[in-house]
Design a protein around this motif. Structure first.
Motif, PDB file in Angstrom:
ATOM      1  N   GLU A 272      90.744  35.895  37.165  1.00 24.92           N
ATOM      2  CA  GLU A 272      90.190  37.127  37.744  1.00 24.92           C
ATOM      3  C   GLU A 272      91.299  38.078  38.185  1.00 24.92           C
ATOM      4  N   ILE A 273      92.460  37.907  37.606  1.00 23.74           N
ATOM      5  CA  ILE A 273      93.612  38.756  37.920  1.00 23.74           C
ATOM      6  C   ILE A 273      93.293  40.212  37.557  1.00 23.74           C
ATOM      7  N   VAL A 274      93.707  41.137  38.424  1.00 18.66           N
ATOM      8  CA  VAL A 274      93.407  42.548  38.168  1.00 18.66           C
ATOM      9  C   VAL A 274      94.693  43.329  37.897  1.00 18.66           C
ATOM     10  N   LEU A 275      94.541  44.393  37.117  1.00 17.20           N
ATOM     11  CA  LEU A 275      95.714  45.178  36.719  1.00 17.20           C
ATOM     12  C   LEU A 275      95.882  46.450  37.530  1.00 17.20           C
TER      13      LEU A 275
ATOM     14  N   PHE B 227      99.201  35.278  24.194  1.00 20.96           N
ATOM     15  CA  PHE B 227     100.068  35.672  25.319  1.00 20.96           C
ATOM     16  C   PHE B 227     100.660  37.054  25.062  1.00 20.96           C
ATOM     17  N   ARG B 228     101.087  37.273  23.813  1.00 16.63           N
ATOM     18  CA  ARG B 228     101.688  38.573  23.470  1.00 16.63           C
ATOM     19  C   ARG B 228     100.671  39.707  23.638  1.00 16.63           C
ATOM     20  N   ASP B 229      99.410  39.423  23.280  1.00 20.99           N
ATOM     21  CA  ASP B 229      98.383  40.464  23.419  1.00 20.99           C
ATOM     22  C   ASP B 229      98.186  40.845  24.888  1.00 20.99           C
ATOM     23  N   PHE B 230      98.128  39.826  25.713  1.00 20.50           N
ATOM     24  CA  PHE B 230      97.992  40.108  27.152  1.00 20.50           C
ATOM     25  C   PHE B 230      99.229  40.825  27.675  1.00 20.50           C
ATOM     26  N   GLN B 231     100.378  40.414  27.172  1.00 25.15           N
ATOM     27  CA  GLN B 231     101.638  41.038  27.564  1.00 25.15           C
ATOM     28  C   GLN B 231     101.587  42.530  27.251  1.00 25.15           C
ATOM     29  N   GLN B 232     101.057  42.846  26.058  1.00 23.55           N
ATOM     30  CA  GLN B 232     100.974  44.247  25.644  1.00 23.55           C
ATOM     31  C   GLN B 232     100.057  45.038  26.578  1.00 23.55           C
ATOM     32  N   LYS B 233      98.943  44.412  26.925  1.00 23.90           N
ATOM     33  CA  LYS B 233      97.991  45.075  27.806  1.00 23.90           C
ATOM     34  C   LYS B 233      98.637  45.349  29.179  1.00 23.90           C
ATOM     35  N   GLU B 234      99.356  44.351  29.653  1.00 28.05           N
ATOM     36  CA  GLU B 234     100.040  44.517  30.945  1.00 28.05           C
ATOM     37  C   GLU B 234     101.119  45.592  30.834  1.00 28.05           C
ATOM     38  N   GLU B 235     101.825  45.588  29.717  1.00 32.98           N
ATOM     39  CA  GLU B 235     102.855  46.595  29.448  1.00 32.98           C
ATOM     40  C   GLU B 235     102.241  47.997  29.526  1.00 32.98           C
TER      41      GLU B 235
ATOM     42  N   ASN C 139     101.920  50.115  44.781  1.00 31.87           N
ATOM     43  CA  ASN C 139     101.394  48.753  44.907  1.00 31.87           C
ATOM     44  C   ASN C 139     101.949  47.853  43.814  1.00 31.87           C
ATOM     45  N   VAL C 140     101.928  46.568  44.100  1.00 30.26           N
ATOM     46  CA  VAL C 140     102.379  45.597  43.097  1.00 30.26           C
ATOM     47  C   VAL C 140     101.155  45.085  42.343  1.00 30.26           C
ATOM     48  N   PHE C 141     101.184  45.274  41.053  1.00 31.01           N
ATOM     49  CA  PHE C 141     100.138  44.741  40.178  1.00 31.01           C
ATOM     50  C   PHE C 141     100.804  44.111  38.984  1.00 31.01           C
ATOM     51  N   PRO C 142     100.167  43.181  38.297  1.00 31.26           N
ATOM     52  CA  PRO C 142      98.827  42.637  38.514  1.00 31.26           C
ATOM     53  C   PRO C 142      98.730  41.865  39.833  1.00 31.26           C
TER      54      PRO C 142
END
Lengths: 196, 588
Positions: free
Chosen positions: B580-583, B368-376, B567-570
């Motif tokens: 299939e969520i996009v960033l 989860f933290r890794d994905f969080q970082q990517k989103e960050e 725009n709002v992402f993800p």
């Protein structure tokens, strides 16, 4: 899952507006009600709805949960045809002279167990009680002889395995209902049922 | 009015508790006595012809019952919703027949889908006029049947005490919801022998809570104890069930990462170490993707809305699903449960907690933290620290968090600002996030914030609203002017109906069809209502103006001009699976 005919039995309080509350559960999901009957039940003050629809079991189960969610509904059961004993009543109005002349018609009526309930010079009204196919067939049979009017009642059905609602109601009147809160206890109990 | 002289002053000598002796009172007095007995202090309403007897009686109860006169009945019901959501009390609404009652429809539908407890009393024409197309007659019962938990028409005053007792019991028990009580004018006027008010705690045909089956709790615990990658998703059920503590104990013992739905938000503090963010179409990256990688999915008090699940046939197919819900009709409705745990989560969670093993899932949580970082890196950083001069919605929320320390009630409307606010707002306490989740009612926020300010005056109430939604119910500024609830209004103005514009850009070849909305000078509008305000568009003004707004003793309107085409992402595009969520736009 395949669609098939299900008979839903709903025990309710007798309250104005409840018919609408139940009916819109079907119409909201664009489900056609094949037949709907309301009547008293074996328990004084408890009302009984009998609803027939063609749907998959999954949909019927969800519908019954939505019905049970209504504040004034005590319980909703759904059953397939082999789990219930059921009847519908049909009335046929036919010209009397044709019936008097055509021996064939008399035989047919006997075959279908038809009972004449009104005989007038101009027409006769017959009553047939039975399953949908039987009453449907008789329409076809009578059509050539000038069937004037036809009407059929909604289905009424008895659940073969049910012991009635008296005991169940006592549970509801207690604070804690039994464990079948969301289950249909009359499903898969066929082996206990004697049928001819 | 022939009604006035018939209604006796109730006076203070009558207590709200069941009176020993029978006395003659009007139906209207019985309504107000019922409210007092149920502990109601605040009513949101609007008078009219068919409810005049009740308002006449209210004149003598105005010391005991605080009636807030709104500017439109929709404002009354949204205010009652906001009130109920922050206070856990039943919101009470008065409206007249016909148009008064039909103006409640949107709020009823909203309260129904978001399980908000309301009792709405509507006036109705005299019983002998029912069905005659009388002046201001509408078939309120049938109009509101699909959008109420229960409704009832009273035509005889003697029914009023027991019907209102049922109404409050039904509205607040089990899965809460709105109730409409339609009272004909003759019943409001009619006198009857009143033997006091008896609260309702049992209706034989109504089971607010299904019985808890130990067997399923045991099976659920077994699945959790055997899991390698368990994942908890929770909704408003935790808040409605008053089970925040029980929920925390459960996830903390089991060590399971937990994500909230928009409605479940604030049930645990947003910075809880096991909190991994928000689910859904504009939720966080990790919880969406990892929904499809967990081996046991534990859903607590949530209903698998399509905005949470995306495409159902691509939703958590690999996982065993444990579903805890108080409403049996939610089980298997959208997502099939491997183990259904029927019941009130305040009761089932402690049972589960007792049976689960104390565990930690460091590697799984690291995912989860890794994905969080990517989103960050790809979304959050730029949204909160923009590289351009143009303000973003996200940085407004960030600055607000810094100033409120997560203690404010945040009320949002519907659209881009709602998603941004819910993505970035920080909360320390439960019942802090008030939004129209299920129905997506634009125009909800301003009246709901008024209600929230009355429901919990101990905390600041901040309404975050778009330029479109604000114009739907801005008449309620009049309610603020007159009754002075302290509401801090932030309009995030992107000069567009932003969310529709975003979809038109992404899915309709940028054909901007009627999303270009012109706004009045909001600060001038507020000024007209006696509410101070300011409009800003520069970064250096943001922090000081927000601080000034929060320090303002009363209400304040702050308009923030933000990027027009942000725009709002993800985003989980409609019709796609959660994984299939996009960033970013390029990936849509």
């Amino acid at each position: 899952m395949l669609k098939q005919e299900y008979t839903i039995t709903v025990y309710t309080e007798n309250q104005i507006g409840l018919l609408n509350r139940i009916a819109i559960i079907f119409s909201r999901r664009k489900i056609n009600i094949e037949s709907l009957n309301t009547s008293p039940s074996e328990v004084d003050s408890v009302h009984r709805f009998t609803i027939v629809i063609n749907e998959t079991e999954e949909v019927v189960r969800k519908l019954c949960r939505q019905i049970e969610k209504q504040v004034e509904v005590l319980k909703a059961y759904y059953n397939t045809l082999d789990e219930i004993v059921w009847q519908e009543l049909a009335l046929y109005k036919v010209p009397t002279d044709i019936i008097a002349e055509e021996v064939k018609v008399e035989r047919l009526l006997r075959e279908y167990g038809a009972k004449a309930i009104v005989i007038r010079k101009d027409y006769t009204v017959f009553e047939v009680t039975g399953h949908r196919e039987e009453t449907d067939n008789l329409i076809k049979v009578l059509e050539p002889y000038g069937l004037i009017e036809f009407v059929r009642s909604a289905r009424v059905a008895i659940i073969k395995d049910s012991d009635g609602f008296h005991e169940k109601l006592k549970e509801f009147e207690y604070r804690e209902p039994g464990e079948d809160a969301s289950e249909n206890e009359y499903l898969n109990e066929n082996e206990k049922v004697f049928s001819m | 009015m022939d009604t006035v002289q018939e209604i006796k002053t109730p006076g203070k000598e009558h207590p709200a508790t069941p009176a020993k002796e029978v006395r003659e009172v009007s139906g209207s007095v019985a309504v107000l006595e019922a409210l007092l007995a149920e502990g109601v202090e605040t009513i949101f309403g609007y008078p009219g012809g068919a409810i005049m007897p009740i308002y006449d009686a209210l004149y003598d109860y105005r010391e005991k019952l605080n009636h807030i006169l709104v500017r439109h009945e929709q404002g009354a019901i949204h205010a009652a919703q906001g009130f109920a959501r922050v206070s856990r009390n039943v919101g009470v609404v008065f409206a007249t027949s016909g148009p008064g009652a039909t103006n409640l429809v949107t709020g009823l539908a909203d309260a129904m889908i978001d399980s908000t407890p309301l009792v709405c009393v509507t006036g109705q024409v005299f019983a002998h006029l029912l069905g005659t197309d009388a002046f201001q007659e509408t078939d309120v019962i049938n109009i509101t049947t699909p959008i109420t938990k229960w409704n009832y028409q009273v035509t005889d005053a003697s029914e009023i005490p027991s019907v209102l007792a049922k109404a409050f019991y039904i509205a607040r028990s089990g899965r809460p919801g709105p109730v409409v009580i339609d009272i004909t004018k003759n019943a409001q006027i009619q006198k009857f022998s009143y033997a006091g008010y008896q609260k309702c705690d049992h209706i034989r045909s109504y089971r607010p809570k299904p019985i808890v089956r130990k067997k399923y709790v045991e099976e659920a615990a077994k699945l959790i104890n055997e899991a390698e990658r368990p994942f908890v998703i929770f909704g408003q059920g935790v808040i409605l069930g008053n089970a925040e503590v029980e929920f925390r104990k459960f996830i903390e013992k089991a060590g399971i990462p937990s994500a909230w739905t928009i409605m479940g938000m604030s049930a645990i503090p947003t910075d809880h170490p096991l909190g991994v963010g928000m689910l859904g179409m504009h939720g966080n990256y990790g919880p969406n993707v990892l929904t499809n990688e967990c081996d046991v999915l534990i859903a607590v008090g949530m209903r698998f809305d399509d905005r949470v699940t995306g495409r159902l046939d691509k939703y958590a197919k690999q996982a065993k699903v444990i579903h805890l819900d108080i409403d049996p009709s939610e089980i298997d409705k959208n997502v099939k449960a491997t183990v259904p745990v029927w019941g009130d989560c305040k009761e089932t969670l402690p049972m589960l907690t007792a049976l689960v093993e104390q565990k930690l899932y460091p590697q799984w949580i690291q995912r989860f933290r890794d994905f969080q970082q990517k989103e960050e890196d790809q979304v959050i950083h730029e949204e909160l620290n923009p590289s351009t001069d143009i303000l973003t919605m996200g940085e407004v929320i960030k600055e607000l968090n810094a100033l409120t320390n997560g203690d404010a009630i945040v009320v949002t409307d519907v659209g881009q600002h709602q998603m941004v606010a819910c993505r970035y707002a920080k909360f320390n306490q439960s019942k802090s996030n008030v939004t129209s989740g299920g129905l997506g009612t634009m125009g909800y926020a301003l009246p709901a914030a008024i209600g929230a300010a009355f429901g919990d005056p101990s905390r600041p109430t901040v309404a975050i609203i778009g330029d479109g939604g604000f114009q739907m119910t801005l008449q309620e500024l009049g309610t603020i002017m007159q009754f002075k609830p302290h509401v801090k209004i932030i309009i995030l103005n992107n000069q567009f109906l932003g969310m529709v514009r975003q979809w038109q850009q992404l899915f309709h070849e940028k054909r901007y069809s009627f999303v270009d909305i012109t706004s009045p000078d909001f600060v001038q509008v507020a000024k007209g209502f006696g509410i101070p305000g300011k409009s800003i568009s520069k970064r250096e003004d943001l922090k000081p103006t927000l601080a000034a707004m929060l320090n303002e003793p009363g209400s304040f309107l702050l308009e923030v001009m933000v990027g027009k085409e942000n725009n709002v992402f993800p985003m989980v595009p409609q019709g796609r699976g959660v994984a299939e969520i996009v960033l970013c736009r390029e990936d849509v």
